[in-house]
Design a protein around this motif. Structure first.
Motif, PDB file in Angstrom:
ATOM      1  N   GLN A  13       0.857  -1.181   0.000  1.00 45.72           N
ATOM      2  CA  GLN A  13       0.000   0.000   0.000  1.00 45.72           C
ATOM      3  C   GLN A  13       0.895   1.233   0.000  1.00 45.72           C
ATOM      4  O   GLN A  13       1.899   1.285   0.710  1.00 45.72           O
ATOM      5  N   LEU A  14       0.556   2.216  -0.805  1.00 46.75           N
ATOM      6  CA  LEU A  14       1.303   3.464  -0.814  1.00 46.75           C
ATOM      7  C   LEU A  14       0.906   4.303   0.389  1.00 46.75           C
ATOM      8  O   LEU A  14      -0.240   4.243   0.845  1.00 46.75           O
ATOM      9  N   SER A  15       1.851   5.098   0.896  1.00 42.55           N
ATOM     10  CA  SER A  15       1.510   6.027   1.970  1.00 42.55           C
ATOM     11  C   SER A  15       0.599   7.113   1.394  1.00 42.55           C
ATOM     12  O   SER A  15       0.512   7.295   0.174  1.00 42.55           O
ATOM     13  N   GLU A  16      -0.078   7.841   2.261  1.00 45.96           N
ATOM     14  CA  GLU A  16      -0.953   8.923   1.794  1.00 45.96           C
ATOM     15  C   GLU A  16      -0.165   9.954   0.994  1.00 45.96           C
ATOM     16  O   GLU A  16      -0.645  10.463  -0.014  1.00 45.96           O
ATOM     17  N   HIS A  17       1.035  10.270   1.436  1.00 48.25           N
ATOM     18  CA  HIS A  17       1.885  11.238   0.744  1.00 48.25           C
ATOM     19  C   HIS A  17       2.288  10.720  -0.639  1.00 48.25           C
ATOM     20  O   HIS A  17       2.209  11.456  -1.637  1.00 48.25           O
ATOM     21  N   GLU A  18       2.725   9.463  -0.708  1.00 51.07           N
ATOM     22  CA  GLU A  18       3.104   8.873  -1.995  1.00 51.07           C
ATOM     23  C   GLU A  18       1.922   8.837  -2.956  1.00 51.07           C
ATOM     24  O   GLU A  18       2.052   9.131  -4.141  1.00 51.07           O
ATOM     25  N   LEU A  19       0.767   8.473  -2.434  1.00 45.87           N
ATOM     26  CA  LEU A  19      -0.428   8.389  -3.254  1.00 45.87           C
ATOM     27  C   LEU A  19      -0.827   9.763  -3.787  1.00 45.87           C
ATOM     28  O   LEU A  19      -1.153   9.913  -4.970  1.00 45.87           O
ATOM     29  N   ALA A  20      -0.777  10.774  -2.939  1.00 50.18           N
ATOM     30  CA  ALA A  20      -1.125  12.136  -3.366  1.00 50.18           C
ATOM     31  C   ALA A  20      -0.152  12.641  -4.426  1.00 50.18           C
ATOM     32  O   ALA A  20      -0.565  13.265  -5.413  1.00 50.18           O
ATOM     33  N   GLU A  21       1.128  12.368  -4.233  1.00 56.04           N
ATOM     34  CA  GLU A  21       2.143  12.787  -5.203  1.00 56.04           C
ATOM     35  C   GLU A  21       1.945  12.074  -6.542  1.00 56.04           C
ATOM     36  O   GLU A  21       1.996  12.699  -7.611  1.00 56.04           O
ATOM     37  N   LEU A  22       1.700  10.790  -6.488  1.00 55.11           N
ATOM     38  CA  LEU A  22       1.478  10.023  -7.705  1.00 55.11           C
ATOM     39  C   LEU A  22       0.204  10.476  -8.410  1.00 55.11           C
ATOM     40  O   LEU A  22       0.175  10.612  -9.628  1.00 55.11           O
ATOM     41  N   ARG A  25       0.903  13.668 -10.292  1.00 49.86           N
ATOM     42  CA  ARG A  25       1.663  13.397 -11.525  1.00 49.86           C
ATOM     43  C   ARG A  25       0.795  12.755 -12.593  1.00 49.86           C
ATOM     44  O   ARG A  25       0.894  13.077 -13.777  1.00 49.86           O
ATOM     45  N   LEU A  26      -0.086  11.841 -12.199  1.00 48.22           N
ATOM     46  CA  LEU A  26      -0.982  11.204 -13.158  1.00 48.22           C
ATOM     47  C   LEU A  26      -1.977  12.206 -13.741  1.00 48.22           C
ATOM     48  O   LEU A  26      -2.284  12.164 -14.936  1.00 48.22           O
ATOM     49  N   GLN A  27      -2.478  13.119 -12.918  1.00 49.29           N
ATOM     50  CA  GLN A  27      -3.401  14.133 -13.424  1.00 49.29           C
ATOM     51  C   GLN A  27      -2.708  15.052 -14.438  1.00 49.29           C
ATOM     52  O   GLN A  27      -3.297  15.409 -15.464  1.00 49.29           O
ATOM     53  N   GLU A  28      -1.467  15.422 -14.158  1.00 45.70           N
ATOM     54  CA  GLU A  28      -0.701  16.235 -15.108  1.00 45.70           C
ATOM     55  C   GLU A  28      -0.456  15.462 -16.402  1.00 45.70           C
ATOM     56  O   GLU A  28      -0.563  16.013 -17.503  1.00 45.70           O
ATOM     57  N   HIS A  29      -0.143  14.195 -16.267  1.00 42.72           N
ATOM     58  CA  HIS A  29       0.109  13.341 -17.419  1.00 42.72           C
ATOM     59  C   HIS A  29      -1.167  13.173 -18.247  1.00 42.72           C
ATOM     60  O   HIS A  29      -1.124  13.149 -19.476  1.00 42.72           O
ATOM     61  N   ARG A  30      -2.315  13.081 -17.567  1.00 43.63           N
ATOM     62  CA  ARG A  30      -3.594  12.951 -18.257  1.00 43.63           C
ATOM     63  C   ARG A  30      -3.857  14.177 -19.137  1.00 43.63           C
ATOM     64  O   ARG A  30      -4.291  14.045 -20.284  1.00 43.63           O
TER      65      ARG A  30
END
Length: 95
Positions: A13-22, A25-30
């Motif tokens: 499971q990703l930490s809350e911080h890792e998940l928010a950062e990812l 990045r995914l939203q920018e990539h989208r």
């Protein structure tokens, strides 16, 4: 000569911080991937477009656009998994 390789799969499971950062990045990539097909076919004027439209160029642009759409689908799927709490980090380890 082909060799067999054993691979172990770790799920964590990703930490809350890792998940928010990812997610950011995914939203920018989208956004980038949504605009990419349009940008591939954009031209300054009709004459420039007609001069640059060789069959090979059109084929390459079509493949790039198709690839961008496939990546966009993957990004959308990852964001949907994040929204439902189903997103996990998978790490492959060669053994």
């Amino acid at each position: 000569m082909a060799t067999a390789q054993t691979v172990a799969l770790d799920k964590r499971q990703l930490s809350e911080h890792e998940l928010a950062e990812l997610k950011l990045r995914l939203q920018e990539h989208r956004i980038f991937r949504r605009n990419q097909p349009r940008d591939l076919f954009a031209s300054r004027n009709l004459n420039e477009f007609q001069e640059s439209c060789t069959a090979a160029r059109i084929e390459v642009q079509a493949h790039l656009a198709a690839g961008a759409l496939r990546v966009l689908n993957d990004v959308e799927a990852a964001l949907a998994r994040m929204a439902t709490g189903e997103y996990r980090l998978f790490t492959l380890h060669s053994m």
